[in-house]
Write an enzyme that holds these catalytic residues in place. Structure first.
Site, PDB file in Angstrom:
ATOM      1  N   ASP A 250      -3.885   1.296   3.482  1.00 49.04           N
ATOM      2  CA  ASP A 250      -3.026   0.515   2.596  1.00 49.04           C
ATOM      3  C   ASP A 250      -3.694   0.109   1.287  1.00 49.04           C
ATOM      4  OD1 ASP A 250      -4.843  -1.168   3.848  1.00 49.04           O
ATOM      5  OD2 ASP A 250      -3.470  -2.875   3.878  1.00 49.04           O
ATOM      6  N   GLU A 251      -4.792   0.752   0.933  1.00 49.94           N
ATOM      7  CA  GLU A 251      -5.545   0.292  -0.233  1.00 49.94           C
ATOM      8  C   GLU A 251      -6.226   1.471  -0.901  1.00 49.94           C
ATOM      9  OE1 GLU A 251      -9.031  -3.055  -1.158  1.00 49.94           O
ATOM     10  OE2 GLU A 251      -8.472  -2.559   0.908  1.00 49.94           O
TER      11      GLU A 251
ATOM     12  N   ASP B 183      -2.962  -2.567  -3.368  1.00 44.60           N
ATOM     13  CA  ASP B 183      -3.139  -3.144  -2.030  1.00 44.60           C
ATOM     14  C   ASP B 183      -1.756  -3.492  -1.503  1.00 44.60           C
ATOM     15  OD1 ASP B 183      -4.128  -4.199   0.278  1.00 44.60           O
ATOM     16  OD2 ASP B 183      -5.361  -5.742  -0.660  1.00 44.60           O
TER      17      ASP B 183
END
Length: 485
Positions: A105-106, A11
């Site tokens: 983003d993860e 993350d």
């Protein structure tokens, strides 16, 4: 559950805001808020400096401004975020063929499937190397969680934030989860948590002690049984490499309700073009066009039209969306519009009618209408005479706060703000010293919009990684760094 912590969850830390701070030297270490800047805007991401004032994601932007009036408020630059995300996902793909992106983003990574880790020591080493590689390639930090299941890996990465790594040893799940709030578990939202609270259950240990039968009675068979297993740390969900998108869509919420029917149609056509841009970027086409209209009273209507075959032709999508709009009453005002395409395919069906529609649409540029771009910027027809408020809105859309510009004399910079016929620009680049600020007319011919610059000028070669392992960064090998909450 696996016997080794070979599921990794990455993350990125305050991704949008961190990318903006990396791109803008004058904002480093300062509160930054990214999101919609209008009265109805919401916060997409807040930097950790802004979070100290109580600003958080999904908060109304007006509330954020009251909490942190001196923060920098920026419009998202998804071109930059997608570029950085691609770099990160490419690194993850080198670890395993099983990478499950959850957002820009993860992502989850199955290290065991990639043969890069099979025990605690190797998993921890890969996690450290990954964080070093991400920082070297993007200039940003990410937090890593390692565990024997997806649920625990995500919990671990959350505990590692910001800029840390956390590993949960298999066999310790029950003890770790026991004191955590029920909201920690996947599938427990505010409504379920409130329902459980009224039944006297506020921690994960309460769920485990209640027993499966009681949870099934409260929540139903599927949800209750799943929650009981998760309370003991059991989660057998696999890492899924491909998540096939079912639709592509874009939408805009307007600062003031739109009443002019011509303006509404113009906005629908602009959204249709943006939707097709995303469709083409994904290498897809679609057969069904969907129009979404939220009216002044918050009632939301959706209309759809199925075409004869999949298309990625902007003229076809524009005309279909316009036809759908004709069936919607907008006389009371419109606060949100959206255009989407479903029934996705990896091919297009050539359509003579589409070509004809494109030819009919071509002269639009001669009318003085600026072609839509990926940021949603637009201008009114050249012969329109906007009032002061409308002119300010047009300037803000032409020069969105935080977006890139280039001046013929001063070089690359970014917009600090615009209004009253002026635009203020700070001239600086990633890696430079904080730059100087200058103000120009909004129609200055020497100033133009520009593409974002890379956050890292010289990207290291990780083409052979992780076979040849780079050294861990300073301090990463200490026990504290491995379990940093």
């Amino acid at each position: 559950m696996r016997a080794a912590p070979t599921i990794l969850h990455l993350d990125m830390d305050a991704f949008y805001a961190s990318a903006e701070q990396a791109a803008k030297p004058s904002l480093r270490g300062k509160p930054v808020v990214v999101g919609g800047l209008g009265p109805r805007g919401v916060v997409a991401t807040a930097s950790y400096e802004a979070r100290r004032f109580g600003v958080h994601s999904a908060m109304p932007m007006a509330q954020a401004r009251r909490l942190a009036p001196n923060a920098a408020y920026l419009v998202p630059r998804f071109t930059l975020y997608r570029s950085v995300s691609d770099q990160v996902m490419e690194l993850l793909g080198r670890l395993s063929p099983l990478v499950e992106p959850l957002s820009l983003d993860e992502a989850f990574v199955d290290l065991e499937a990639g043969g890069t880790a099979d025990d605690t020591a190797s998993a921890l080493e890969i996690g450290r190397q990954l964080r070093e590689a991400i920082e070297a390639v993007t200039g940003l930090s990410g937090s890593v969680g390692l565990a024997g299941s997806k649920m625990l890996a995500k919990i671990a990465s959350e505990a590692a934030k910001p800029d840390g790594i956390r590993l949960i040893e298999p066999g310790t799940e029950r003890e770790l989860l026991a004191p955590m709030p029920v909201r920690t578990l996947p599938g427990v939202g505010p409504a379920t948590a409130d329902h459980l609270r009224r039944a006297g259950m506020t921690t994960v240990d309460d769920l485990a002690e209640a027993g499966e039968a009681e949870l099934i009675r409260l929540l139903g068979k599927a949800h209750g049984a799943s929650l009981h297993r998760m309370a003991f740390g059991f989660d057998d969900r696999p890492v899924v490499a491909e998540r096939d998108a079912k639709s592509v869509s874009v939408e805009d919420t307007f600062d003031m309700d739109l009443h002019d029917r011509v303006r509404v149609r113009t906005e629908v056509e602009r959204l249709a073009d943006r939707c097709v841009q995303r469709l083409r970027a994904a290498g897809r086409s679609g057969r069904t066009v969907v129009l979404k209209v939220r009216r002044y009273d918050f009632s939301t209507l959706t209309r759809s039209e199925t075409l004869r075959g999949p298309t990625d032709d902007p003229a076809v999508v524009r005309e279909a969306a316009a036809r759908l709009l004709e069936a919607v009453d907008t006389t009371g005002g419109v606060r949100l519009l959206g255009v989407g395409v479903t029934g996705l395919a990896a091919f297009t069906q050539e359509d003579l009618f589409a070509q004809a529609a494109g030819e009919r649409a071509a002269p639009a540029d001669d009318a003085g209408v600026r072609p839509p771009d990926d940021t949603g910027g637009r201008e009114e027809p050249a012969d329109a005479e906007p009032g002061p408020d409308e002119a300010a809105q047009l300037a803000a859309r032409r020069w969105p706060a935080g977006h890139d510009v280039r001046h013929e004399v001063h070089g690359h910079g970014w917009v600090q703000g615009s209004g009253v016929g002026r635009v203020t620009v700070r001239f600086e680049e990633p890696g430079s010293a904080p730059g100087r600020v200058r103000t120009f007319r909004v129609d200055d011919p020497a100033l133009r919009a520009a593409e974002p610059l890379p956050l890292v000028r010289e990207v290291p070669d990780y083409s052979s990684w992780p076979a040849s392992r780079p050294k861990s960064r300073s301090g990463a090998g200490s026990p504290g760094a491995a379990s940093r909450p």
